[in-house]
Design an enzyme around this catalytic site. Structure first.
Site, PDB file in Angstrom:
ATOM      1  N   GLU A  11       0.891  -1.217  -0.207  1.00  0.00           N
ATOM      2  CA  GLU A  11       0.060   0.091   0.094  1.00  0.00           C
ATOM      3  C   GLU A  11       1.006   1.194  -0.023  1.00  0.00           C
ATOM      4  O   GLU A  11       1.981   1.116   0.519  1.00  0.00           O
ATOM      5  CB  GLU A  11      -0.890   0.011   1.313  1.00  0.00           C
ATOM      6  CG  GLU A  11      -2.219  -0.366   1.062  1.00  0.00           C
ATOM      7  CD  GLU A  11      -3.294   0.217   0.344  1.00  0.00           C
ATOM      8  OE1 GLU A  11      -2.823   1.316  -0.320  1.00  0.00           O
ATOM      9  OE2 GLU A  11      -4.124  -0.179   0.570  1.00  0.00           O
ATOM     10  N   ASP A  12       0.448   2.275  -0.418  1.00  0.00           N
ATOM     11  CA  ASP A  12       0.937   3.671  -0.511  1.00  0.00           C
ATOM     12  C   ASP A  12       0.740   4.144   0.894  1.00  0.00           C
ATOM     13  O   ASP A  12       1.876   4.791   1.547  1.00  0.00           O
ATOM     14  CB  ASP A  12       0.538   4.518  -1.483  1.00  0.00           C
ATOM     15  CG  ASP A  12      -1.015   4.662  -1.763  1.00  0.00           C
ATOM     16  OD1 ASP A  12      -1.793   3.986  -0.915  1.00  0.00           O
ATOM     17  OD2 ASP A  12      -1.510   5.317  -2.570  1.00  0.00           O
ATOM     18  N   ASP A  25      -4.680   5.225   5.902  1.00  0.00           N
ATOM     19  CA  ASP A  25      -5.261   6.329   6.428  1.00  0.00           C
ATOM     20  C   ASP A  25      -6.313   5.845   7.684  1.00  0.00           C
ATOM     21  O   ASP A  25      -5.911   5.568   8.779  1.00  0.00           O
ATOM     22  CB  ASP A  25      -5.655   7.204   5.371  1.00  0.00           C
ATOM     23  CG  ASP A  25      -6.181   8.564   5.818  1.00  0.00           C
ATOM     24  OD1 ASP A  25      -5.620   9.337   6.559  1.00  0.00           O
ATOM     25  OD2 ASP A  25      -7.435   9.011   5.497  1.00  0.00           O
ATOM     26  N   PHE A  55      -2.391  16.092   4.456  1.00  0.00           N
ATOM     27  CA  PHE A  55      -2.611  15.461   3.046  1.00  0.00           C
ATOM     28  C   PHE A  55      -1.249  15.366   2.322  1.00  0.00           C
ATOM     29  O   PHE A  55      -0.728  16.372   1.871  1.00  0.00           O
ATOM     30  CB  PHE A  55      -3.479  16.267   2.445  1.00  0.00           C
ATOM     31  CG  PHE A  55      -4.253  15.390   0.986  1.00  0.00           C
ATOM     32  CD1 PHE A  55      -4.942  14.459   1.133  1.00  0.00           C
ATOM     33  CD2 PHE A  55      -3.628  15.860  -0.211  1.00  0.00           C
ATOM     34  CE1 PHE A  55      -5.349  13.668  -0.195  1.00  0.00           C
ATOM     35  CE2 PHE A  55      -4.015  15.323  -1.418  1.00  0.00           C
ATOM     36  CZ  PHE A  55      -4.685  14.121  -1.166  1.00  0.00           C
ATOM     37  N   ARG A  72       2.080  12.468  -8.698  1.00  0.00           N
ATOM     38  CA  ARG A  72       2.468  11.159  -8.575  1.00  0.00           C
ATOM     39  C   ARG A  72       3.881  10.879  -8.816  1.00  0.00           C
ATOM     40  O   ARG A  72       4.738   9.951  -8.323  1.00  0.00           O
ATOM     41  CB  ARG A  72       1.734  10.044  -9.564  1.00  0.00           C
ATOM     42  CG  ARG A  72       0.312   9.812  -9.114  1.00  0.00           C
ATOM     43  CD  ARG A  72      -0.621   8.816  -9.863  1.00  0.00           C
ATOM     44  NE  ARG A  72      -1.684   8.659  -9.863  1.00  0.00           N
ATOM     45  CZ  ARG A  72      -2.729   8.276  -9.013  1.00  0.00           C
ATOM     46  NH1 ARG A  72      -2.057   7.711  -7.693  1.00  0.00           N
ATOM     47  NH2 ARG A  72      -4.013   8.393  -8.894  1.00  0.00           N
TER      48      ARG A  72
END
Ligand code: 5GP
Length: 191
Positions: A98-99, A102, A151, A164
């Site tokens: 996963e990046d 959250d 964020f 990205r």
């Protein structure tokens, strides 16, 4: 962005060198935990740069597969699978790559989907962990960096498909980005 409105600069969180070091460490952890044939499942699209760098640090031979999902029912974690795995993971060691984790809602759903296929083991390797935001507890076996409740952009993470391809991770100004998705482009892509 309307004339006269100034956007606070994006705040650097992780440099390219820190990311490289973190990815190398995760690569060592995976290489000593698993044997050849472990399946790395990456969730498109945010984890692509991370996955690409991670696999090249491994001293074992992984299989790589991708899932593409789209969220619906805002904030519920309910997702629809747009592109399913090509590989059969039944009886295999599987690592979900996963990046960022959250709230944990999406991850919980995806893990449930993978668990139904009866892998031999199933663990999570995430580049970033926003632990302060967690709604559902999830076990993260391999974590690159814990990041604050902000964020984040770059190294795969987007806003409106921008950012990205940055090789750093920054905290962006979400209010400014909502007004203009390109709010940080000039500053972050300069030189
Ligand atoms: P969760 O379900 O854990 O709340 O979030 C899942 C997904 O939301 C992540 O895989 C990522 O795609 C997106 N996300 C969460 N936090 C951030 C963030 O700070 N920046 C970006 N660009 N995406 C995020």
């Amino acid at each position: 962005m309307p004339d006269g409105v100034t956007v606070p600069p994006a705040r650097p969180l992780l440099s390219a060198e820190q990311l490289r070091e973190g990815v190398r460490r995760l690569g060592r952890e995976l290489s000593t935990t698993y044997d050849d044939g472990v399946v790395l499942v990456a969730v498109l699209k945010g984890s692509v740069p991370f996955l690409a760098d991670l696999v090249r640090t491994l001293t074992i031979v992984p299989l790589v597969d991708f899932l593409s999902i789209s969220s619906y029912g805002e904030g519920t974690g309910r997702v629809r699978i747009l592109k399913d795995l090509d590989l059969d993971i039944h009886g295999r060691d599987v690592v979900l790559v996963e990046d960022v984790v959250d709230t944990g809602l999406t991850l919980t759903y995806v893990l449930g989907e993978l668990e139904r296929r009866q892998p031999r083991s199933l663990e999570v390797c995430t580049l970033l962990d926003k632990a302060a935001r967690r709604i559902v507890p999830v076990k993260l076996r391999f974590v690159g960096f814990e990041v604050p409740d902000e964020f984040v952009l770059g190294y795969g993470l987007d806003f409106g498909e921008r950012y990205r391809n940055l090789d750093v991770v920054v905290a962006g100004d979400l209010d400014a980005l909502r007004g203009d998705p390109d709010a940080h482009v000039e500053e972050l892509y300069a030189g």
